[in-house]
Design an enzyme around this catalytic site. Structure first.
Site: not given
Length: 237
Positions: A124, A215, A70-71, A20, A73, A78, A75
């Site tokens: 979370t 982190r 990438m989460k 990150d 979501l 796609t 259609i």
């Protein structure tokens, strides 16, 4: 199950370090700092949109495991087309939001590959009030369990959930699916924007197969030492 699960053989393979950071150059430094200690890294939005996708391919081609967070979501069509191209990248894990149709489309697109598809249950950073604010009728724990059942039914390779839910999720999905827990904070560390957190040992004892830590490692003055401390705590669980 068609969204292949990843079965770690060692404690090191159960720790995923979140890259990150804002640039590939900084990510490369993290990987150099942790060479020989860690072999699994997460790449999320921040780095992905700064050249991180090419970096993910580079790491994967060199034998390093990559969790592409990438989460997805969208259609069905796609999602499926996106997963087909991600399979070609050679990464080990990919997250999909745990909506049944999206998961089913992803599983079909990844069929026959080694890509482990992870269902994102509830972030979370969200607590019960956050769930109410976005219109869900379930509290976080209940929704995580419901989505775990749906992910199992869809053939996903694993679940992303807080360590607080790992034990209950493991009872639902059984021993074969991955249970990946972000929001891991060593004892005494700052929680940041995470609301449902646990220590590394608590997560392992709860049934997590993989821990995602960013982190507490990335921000440490001595990244190798911070990582070793986390690995030692995981071994003690």
């Amino acid at each position: 199950m068609t969204g292949a699960a990843v079965h770690p053989a060692t404690i090191q393979e159960r720790l995923i370090v979140g890259l990150d950071v804002p640039t590939v150059r900084e990510a490369e430094q993290v990987v150099r700092d942790l060479d020989g200690v860690v072999s699994f890294y997460k790449i999320g939005y921040q780095l992905a949109f700064a050249g991180g996708l090419d970096f993910a391919r580079e790491l994967a081609s060199g034998g390093t495991k990559v969790f592409l967070d990438m989460k997805l979501l969208d259609i069905d069509h796609t999602v499926a087309r996106g997963v087909e191209n991600i399979v070609k990248m050679g990464v080990a894990m990919l997250t999909i939001h745990a909506y049944p149709k999206a998961m089913q489309a992803a599983v079909e697109a990844a069929r026959g590959s080694s890509l482990c598809l992870l269902a994102v249950s509830v972030l979370t950073s969200m607590d019960e009030q956050d769930m109410i604010d976005v219109g869900y009728e379930y509290d976080p724990h209940t929704l995580v369990l419901r989505r775990s059942e749906q992910a199992l039914h869809a053939g996903m390779g694993g679940i992303v959930c807080s360590a607080a839910e790992a034990e209950a999720v493991r009872r639902i999905v059984g021993p074969d699916m991955a249970v990946v827990t972000p929001g891991i904070r060593p004892a005494g560390s700052d929680h940041g924007d995470q609301k449902r957190v646990m220590t590394p040992a608590q997560a392992i004892r709860g049934g997590a197969s993989h821990l995602v830590v960013a982190r507490p490692i990335i921000g440490a003055a001595d990244r190798r030492a911070a990582t070793q401390e986390i690995l030692d705590e995981m071994r003690s669980a």
